[in-house]
Design a protein around this motif. Structure first.
Motif, short mmCIF file in Angstrom:
data_model
loop_
_atom_site.label_atom_id
_atom_site.label_comp_id
_atom_site.label_asym_id
_atom_site.label_seq_id
_atom_site.Cartn_x
_atom_site.Cartn_y
_atom_site.Cartn_z
N GLU A 78 0.99 -1.13 0.04
CA GLU A 78 -0.01 -0.09 -0.04
C GLU A 78 0.70 1.18 -0.08
O GLU A 78 0.36 2.49 -0.41
N ASP A 79 2.11 1.18 0.54
CA ASP A 79 2.82 2.26 0.53
C ASP A 79 3.10 2.89 -0.85
O ASP A 79 3.60 2.40 -1.64
N TYR A 80 2.74 4.36 -0.95
CA TYR A 80 2.86 5.09 -2.35
C TYR A 80 4.22 5.16 -2.77
O TYR A 80 4.53 4.81 -4.20
N THR A 81 5.17 5.35 -2.02
CA THR A 81 6.70 5.72 -2.25
C THR A 81 7.20 4.02 -2.77
O THR A 81 7.94 4.05 -3.85
N ILE A 82 6.90 3.06 -2.01
CA ILE A 82 7.39 1.84 -2.28
C ILE A 82 6.84 1.57 -3.85
O ILE A 82 7.58 1.01 -4.64
N MET A 83 5.64 1.58 -3.96
CA MET A 83 4.83 1.53 -5.25
C MET A 83 5.61 1.96 -6.51
O MET A 83 5.94 1.47 -7.51
N LYS A 84 5.95 3.29 -6.30
CA LYS A 84 6.53 4.25 -7.22
C LYS A 84 7.75 3.62 -7.60
O LYS A 84 8.44 3.73 -8.79
N ARG A 85 8.60 3.31 -6.57
CA ARG A 85 10.10 2.76 -6.83
C ARG A 85 10.19 1.27 -7.30
O ARG A 85 11.17 1.13 -8.19
N LEU A 86 9.12 0.55 -7.00
CA LEU A 86 9.45 -0.81 -7.60
C LEU A 86 8.56 -1.31 -8.62
O LEU A 86 8.89 -2.04 -9.24
N SER A 87 7.31 -0.79 -8.74
CA SER A 87 6.61 -1.38 -9.73
C SER A 87 7.00 -1.08 -11.13
O SER A 87 7.36 0.45 -11.44
N GLU A 88 6.89 -1.85 -12.05
CA GLU A 88 7.11 -1.65 -13.45
C GLU A 88 8.77 -1.51 -13.76
O GLU A 88 9.39 -0.78 -14.53
N VAL A 89 9.63 -1.70 -12.57
CA VAL A 89 11.02 -1.57 -12.56
C VAL A 89 11.57 -2.77 -12.77
O VAL A 89 11.48 -3.79 -11.65
N GLY A 90 12.42 -3.22 -13.66
CA GLY A 90 13.39 -4.41 -13.97
C GLY A 90 12.34 -5.59 -14.51
O GLY A 90 12.10 -6.67 -13.59
N VAL A 91 11.45 -5.30 -15.40
CA VAL A 91 10.46 -6.36 -15.51
C VAL A 91 10.94 -7.32 -16.31
O VAL A 91 11.92 -7.32 -17.21
N ILE A 92 11.01 -8.68 -15.98
CA ILE A 92 11.41 -10.14 -16.68
C ILE A 92 10.15 -10.66 -17.04
O ILE A 92 9.38 -11.04 -16.28
N ARG A 93 10.04 -10.79 -18.32
CA ARG A 93 8.76 -11.61 -18.90
C ARG A 93 8.93 -13.08 -18.84
O ARG A 93 10.03 -13.49 -18.62
N LYS A 94 7.86 -13.72 -18.98
CA LYS A 94 7.64 -15.07 -18.73
C LYS A 94 8.71 -15.83 -19.56
O LYS A 94 9.30 -16.56 -19.23
N SER A 95 8.68 -15.62 -20.99
CA SER A 95 9.42 -16.10 -21.89
C SER A 95 11.04 -15.86 -21.65
O SER A 95 11.84 -16.79 -21.69
N GLU A 96 11.09 -15.06 -21.23
CA GLU A 96 12.54 -14.16 -21.17
C GLU A 96 13.22 -15.06 -19.96
O GLU A 96 14.47 -15.35 -19.98
N ALA A 97 12.24 -15.01 -18.72
CA ALA A 97 12.69 -15.94 -17.55
C ALA A 97 13.14 -17.12 -17.86
O ALA A 97 14.05 -17.50 -17.32
N LEU A 98 12.39 -17.83 -18.77
CA LEU A 98 12.67 -19.42 -19.22
C LEU A 98 14.01 -19.33 -20.00
O LEU A 98 15.03 -20.24 -19.68
N ARG A 99 14.00 -18.21 -20.93
CA ARG A 99 15.25 -18.27 -21.62
C ARG A 99 16.44 -18.05 -20.78
O ARG A 99 17.57 -18.51 -21.35
N LEU A 100 16.42 -17.23 -19.75
CA LEU A 100 17.76 -16.89 -19.06
C LEU A 100 17.93 -17.75 -17.99
O LEU A 100 18.88 -17.63 -17.31
#
Ligand code: SF4
Lengths: 139, 386
Positions: B188-210
């Protein structure tokens, strides 16, 4: 010289530890054990530090770096070797990448034994060092 | 625009372990990150070859101080298979309990480190304070705060009595409440969401490949967990859920860890309540193995941990190969940083829950004419993927 007695800033240097000592040093600097009652605070940078806590077995790469950090720290400065690894190599002694012990690279003032030492022991080590600085003016 | 190279580490306030990220930026934007390691190499695989099977147990535990019990479990269960020894059920339950306590404190630690990195120091201090409860529990069960050293070939070293069982249950209740609270803060914390969400996204296919493993993989929507896929210790008898999320960003990774910590609390509670009767401490310690080789894997707090142990008979292992989860997670994800801002680099790095001590056994330094090239390490990682 006596000034650091009231608020020594501690820098933690991981020279190739297994992390056990590091989390205990970190735990020793958090509110549960509350070292701030002794004025102890974690310094982010060697240039702000008064005390360097060395943990872990020094390999060749880390030994170079420890020496450099020690030179960057302004005097007066003190070193605490924390854990069996920093003191003698611990379980890793005799392994090929190990350079040597912490005290052959920098002068060590206090040794805190243990694998890993408890946070209480780390704080006790710091306290011992501060008492000595108080008595002799750090000489 | 000029490209600037900024070294982060090896001594850096945000990273508690010695690793160096070389970040190249154009303005604020990251265009390339390369990981430089080797500050923590201790030659453990070689040491294991030189020491006896029993001593090897303690060395394997000292690969990493945070996940020491899982390292010991992997080593011990492999060696037990080679020796043809079967640990009693009570010992398996106690081992499971210790490993789950370790997972809780490891996940709380990374949440604390993350809080510190994004500048939320109060949360860091609070999380560290409550983590002490788990450390206390670990000490209650094993006698040690950090290095559990509870495993023994063919059992455990310490049994659990009634008094300590009650203490564990009451303490677990408090721990559970606190974890739920911190999970809510991260949600729920606004600041934490701002800093963490959408940062360093790894997609499913990418995660498998890596070949990403552990909570980092599960945060990309793949339910893979050695505890349920290939049960060891007492996990085949214990009901639990595999937590996963679909977002794939740094925030999802943190949420998966909180979810897992809650699951771990219930697993720990189950092991204590349903502890089977019987002996747990072995009477004799086997010293030698038959020739053969074994692959043993375990779900560490950071992902799948794998030991390959080869024996030619006798008192020492012939070869022990360790593959740790952080090795894959750190080295294979250099591309993920690209396009983010410089301030996001430590956040993304911490969201993998990197454990440098684990990673550093496999360093290859190519010393040609006194020049060190680090390329070989990354090549190694690539070979491994294939
Ligand atoms: S003394 Fe023990 S806990 Fe500390 S770094 Fe060495 S092996 Fe790890």
């Amino acid at each position: 010289m006596k000034a650091i007695r009231y608020s020594p800033w501690v820098m933690h240097f991981n020279a190739g530890a297994c992390n056990g000592c590091d989390i205990e040093v970190l735990a020793a600097l958090t509110p549960f054990f509350d070292p701030e009652r002794l004025g102890v605070k974690l310094a982010p940078n060697p240039r702000h530090a008064d005390i360097i806590i060395v943990t872990g077995a020094l390999n060749k790469k880390a030994a170079e770096r420890l020496r450099r950090l020690y030179d960057q720290t302004p005097s007066p400065k003190f070193v605490i070797a924390c854990g069996a690894c920093a003191i003698s190599g611990g379980v890793f002694s005799g392994s090929y990448p190990l350079f040597s012990r912490a005290d052959s690279v920098v002068p060590v003032d206090v040794y805190v034994p243990g694998c890993p030492p408890r946070p209480e022991a780390v704080i006790y080590g710091i306290k011992k060092l501060l008492d000595r600085v108080g008595e002799h003016g750090g000489d | 625009m000029v490209i600037v190279e900024i070294p982060i580490g090896p001594q850096h306030p945000a990273l508690h372990e010695p690793i160096m990220l070389k970040v190249r930026t154009e303005g604020e934007e990251v265009v390339e990150v390369s990981v430089n390691t080797g500050y923590n190499h201790r030659g453990i695989e070689k040491l294991l070859e030189k020491n006896s099977w029993v001593r090897g147990m303690y060395i394997s535990g000292r690969v990493c101080g945070i996940c020491n019990a899982v390292h010991m479990q992997t080593y011990v269960q492999g060696v037990e298979k080679l020796m043809g020894v079967e640990p009693p059920p009570r010992a398996n339950y106690i081992r499971t309990l210790v490993m789950e306590l370790e997972r809780i404190h490891s996940h709380m630690l990374v949440a604390a480190v993350m809080a510190e990195i994004i500048g939320f120091d109060t949360l860091f201090m609070l999380l560290m304070r409550d983590r002490e409860r788990v450390m206390y529990l670990k000490e209650l069960v094993t006698g040690n705060r950090v290095h559990a050293d509870i495993h023994m070939l063919g059992g455990v070293k310490r049994d659990l009595d009634e008094v300590r069982r009650d203490r564990i249950l009451s303490e677990l209740k408090i721990v559970e409440e606190r974890i739920k609270y911190y999970m809510k803060v991260f949600e729920e914390d606004y600041t934490i969401m701002k800093r963490l969400s959408e940062v360093g996204v790894i997609r499913k296919s990418e995660a498998l490949r890596l070949s990403i493993v552990g909570p980092t993989l599960r945060a990309s929507g793949i339910k893979s967990d050695v505890r349920s896929d290939d049960p060891y210790a007492a996990y085949s008898e214990i009901p639990f859920n595999v937590v996963s999320r679909d977002e794939g960003d740094s925030w999802a990774r943190m949420m998966v860890r909180f979810g897992e910590a809650l699951e771990s609390v219930s697993i720990a509670r189950y092991t204590v309540e349903k502890l089977p009767q019987g002996p747990a401490i072995p009477k004799t310690i086997p010293r030698a193995t038959k020739p053969g080789e074994v692959i043993s894997r375990v779900e560490a707090p950071r992902g799948e941990l794998l030991y390959h142990i080869v024996s030619v008979g006798g008192a020492n292992p012939y070869r022990v190969k360790i593959r740790t989860p952080s090795f894959l997670n750190i080295l294979n994800t250099e591309k993920v940083y690209i396009g983010h801002r410089l301030a996001d680099v430590p956040v993304i790095f911490a969201s993998y829950d990197p454990c440098i001590s684990c990673t550093e056994r496999v360093m290859v330094i190519d010393e040609k004419s006194g020049k060190k090239t680090y390329v070989s390490m990354r090549d190694l990682a690539r070979v491994r993927v294939g």
